[in-house]
Design an enzyme around this catalytic site. Structure first.
Site, PDB file in Angstrom:
ATOM      1  N   ASP A 205       0.839  -1.199   0.000  1.00  0.00           N
ATOM      2  CA  ASP A 205       0.000   0.000   0.000  1.00  0.00           C
ATOM      3  C   ASP A 205       0.881   1.260   0.000  1.00  0.00           C
ATOM      4  OD1 ASP A 205      -2.802   1.029   0.439  1.00  0.00           O
ATOM      5  OD2 ASP A 205      -1.862   1.906   2.208  1.00  0.00           O
ATOM      6  N   GLU A 254      14.223 -15.605  -0.124  1.00  0.00           N
ATOM      7  CA  GLU A 254      14.646 -16.683   0.783  1.00  0.00           C
ATOM      8  C   GLU A 254      13.597 -17.784   0.876  1.00  0.00           C
ATOM      9  OE1 GLU A 254      15.323 -15.236   4.741  1.00  0.00           O
ATOM     10  OE2 GLU A 254      16.692 -13.704   3.986  1.00  0.00           O
TER      11      GLU A 254
HETATM   12  C1  GLC Z   1      -4.237   3.023  -0.677  1.00  0.00           C
HETATM   13  C2  GLC Z   1      -5.481   2.190  -0.551  1.00  0.00           C
HETATM   14  C3  GLC Z   1      -6.615   3.070  -0.129  1.00  0.00           C
HETATM   15  C4  GLC Z   1      -6.271   3.694   1.196  1.00  0.00           C
HETATM   16  C5  GLC Z   1      -4.949   4.428   1.135  1.00  0.00           C
HETATM   17  C6  GLC Z   1      -4.432   4.755   2.497  1.00  0.00           C
HETATM   18  O1  GLC Z   1      -4.310   3.930  -1.707  1.00  0.00           O
HETATM   19  O2  GLC Z   1      -5.731   1.521  -1.748  1.00  0.00           O
HETATM   20  O3  GLC Z   1      -7.818   2.365  -0.033  1.00  0.00           O
HETATM   21  O4  GLC Z   1      -7.280   4.594   1.590  1.00  0.00           O
HETATM   22  O5  GLC Z   1      -3.954   3.642   0.531  1.00  0.00           O
HETATM   23  O6  GLC Z   1      -3.963   3.614   3.128  1.00  0.00           O
END
Ligand code: GLC
Length: 541
Positions: A205, A254
């Site tokens: 993310d 790994e």
């Molecule tokens: C990413 C996720 C989104 C979230 C953001 C903050 O873009 O896909 O849903 O709100 O990160 O974590």
């Protein structure tokens, strides 16, 4: 799984599960891991190679789980770590891989580290794991710099003792300080925790956000950042992020069985996105530029070429996506002429039949491209964006922070219909609820209503995925053909052709071979095919 071919991910079809909206086993209105487990055979039959699960970790759910309070615990609304272990084992038994979401840019404000940092006060070493600063102004009443939050408002919140902390997203999502060695150590052990449990990879993310420019300098002008469109900035796509991914790659390597990582990385150019998938970094990066490309021949062809070239330059497969949990479903979105920044934007209502026709054509094009395809739950049912959710049921934090100018991500997150004629349509037990209301019209879109029905969207996805395994095995390169205006024609090797009519009216073309599948009603008479508007055809040559 050792008998699977190597480099499984290079042309894998990966299905995104949004856990709270997939299947609710315990009837609390929110989907959960046991619900997902019970539906894995459906995904095997659909024909995908892997699933990616959005976060299910312990979280106050200020941003639907993207605010993690404990990275090694499953939130009780979703189940337990044991449920996760069983889910992974069941998936493997069915030949499916499992990718989990990792949220390293920020934690929840309820994470122990943040609570300790707040409790210990200014100057304490524990504040060093986040970005705490004194404010500006005569009494520190102004934020430390001019950065905006992606969810609206400033990226800083002031705490009771007068200091401010940085949050590129909601105030409940404080940014971690990746210059602090404890942060990097912690995430290496989190990776190992889930790898030891058996997961096949991670979706990273905000992969482009971890490292901020030293000194957190002002931008110097009023700026608004959007989820998918941040441009050049002091806190995104800084060179230092790549060292982090190199260190993660050694950990992934790994483990046996080709564990992978896919970056959610928004960088200003395709070449900069490709930097995340250099041979010693991550395996894949989402191709958001493709997702934001308008539905017309020159735009699509140019973006497909540019995407392939950028990834070829580093030896990585290109990924293709049309929908996810942050953007308007492509049933609605592709009806707009302009695409641009597609995350959290207010969706337009569209003619459902026209939207579905175009979405199906776009899907068959996507599945014909070389590389890896990401599907978002419900698109195989042709679900439309829910455009009329009332403000009081909306839960996207950006909707409330940006006072409704932004933050329209709930319309693609409505729980999916499995069966029956009344809500929750088999999402949970009969008579139960769903955390977002489902439209009355969804009975006819349920899995049960489409299962085995010739021409249904579900049947098209199943047939296309089965054909892709056979006709496109080997991941042959793409070559273009000249075609009439409004038509896109591409080959993958000597035996496969894909024709897309993106124009407004039917086209007549010599049928080049045997029709394998079409997204709409194609007729062939005396060797001439009539392909309706917004229709894709796969041919065996
Ligand atoms: C990413 C996720 C989104 C979230 C953001 C903050 O873009 O896909 O849903 O709100 O990160 O974590």
């Amino acid at each position: 799984m050792s008998d699977l071919p190597p480099a499984w991910w290079r042309d894998a079809v990966i299905y995104q599960i949004y856990p709270r909206s997939f299947a609710d086993a315990n009837g609390d209105g929110i989907g959960d891991l046991p619900g997902i487990r019970s539906r894995l055979p459906y995904l095997r039959d659909l024909g995908v190679d892997a699933v990616w699960l959005s976060p299910f970790y312990l979280s106050p759910q200020a941003d639907a789980g993207y605010d993690v309070a404990d990275y090694r615990t499953v939130d009780p609304i979703f189940g337990s770590v044991d449920d996760a272990r069983c889910l992974v084992a069941d998936a493997h038994d069915l030949g499916l891989r499992v990718i989990v979401d990792l949220v390293p840019n920020h934690s929840s404000d309820q994470h122990d580290w943040f609570r300790q940092a707040l409790a210990e006060g200014p100057g304490s070493p524990l504040r060093g794991r986040y970005h705490f600063r004194d404010g500006r102004g005569s009494s520190g009443e102004l934020p430390p710099n001019d950065w905006p939050s992606i969810f609206g408002g400033p990226a800083w919140t002031r705490v009771a003792d007068g200091q401010w902390y940085l949050h590129l997203f909601a105030p409940e999502q404080p940014d971690l300080n990746w210059e602090h060695p404890a942060v990097a150590d912690e995430f290496r052990t989190i990776l190992r925790f889930w790898l030891d449990l058996g997961v096949d990879g991670f979706r990273i993310d905000v992969a482009h956000g971890l490292v901020k420019e030293k000194g957190l300098p002002d931008i110097g002008k009023e700026t608004s950042w959007h989820l998918l469109d941040v441009g050049e900035s002091p806190c995104f796509d800084r060179p230092g992020v790549h060292d982090i991914y190199r260190s993660w790659r050694t950990i992934l390597d790994e483990y046996p069985g080709e564990r992978i990582a896919v970056a959610e990385a928004w960088a200003p150019t395709l070449a900069r996105v490709a930097d995340y998938v250099r041979p010693d970094e991550l395996h894949q990066a989402f191709n958001f530029s493709y997702m934001s490309t308008a539905w017309n021949v020159p735009a699509q062809r140019a973006m497909i070429d540019a995407s392939l070239a950028a990834n070829d330059a580093v030896g990585a497969p290109t990924t293709w996506t049309l929908s996810n949990h942050d953007v308007v479903r492509h049933t609605n979105r592709l009806m707009q002429d302009e695409q641009g920044d597609v995350a959290g934007k207010k969706p337009a209502a569209v003619d459902p039949a026209a939207g579905l026709r175009r979405a199906r054509a776009a899907t068959l094009l996507l599945l014909a491209l070389p590389g890896s395809a990401y599907l978002y739950q419900g698109e195989e049912l042709g679900l439309p964006e829910v455009v009329d959710l009332p403000p009081e049921v909306r839960q996207d934090p950006a909707f409330h922070r940006a006072t409704g100018q932004d933050g329209y991500r709930d319309g693609c997150r409505v729980p999916i219909p499995w069966s029956g004629v009344t809500a929750p349509y088999g999402f949970g037990p009969e008579g139960g609820s769903s955390w977002l209301p489902q439209p009355d019209s969804w009975a006819e879109l349920s899995v049960a209503a489409q299962d085995g029905v010739a021409g249904s969207t579900l049947s098209m996805y199943r047939d296309a995925l089965a054909l892709r395994r056979k006709a496109l095995a080997g991941n042959a390169a793409l070559t273009w053909h000249d075609a009439p205006e409004g038509v896109l024609v591409l080959d993958r090797g000597p035996e496969f052709r894909c024709t897309v009519n993106m124009g407004d009216s039917p086209v007549r073309l010599d049928a080049p071979g045997e029709l394998l599948i079409a997204s709409g009603p194609v007729t062939i008479e005396a060797g001439v095919a009539i392909i309706p508007a917004d229709t894709t055809v796969w041919w065996s040559l």
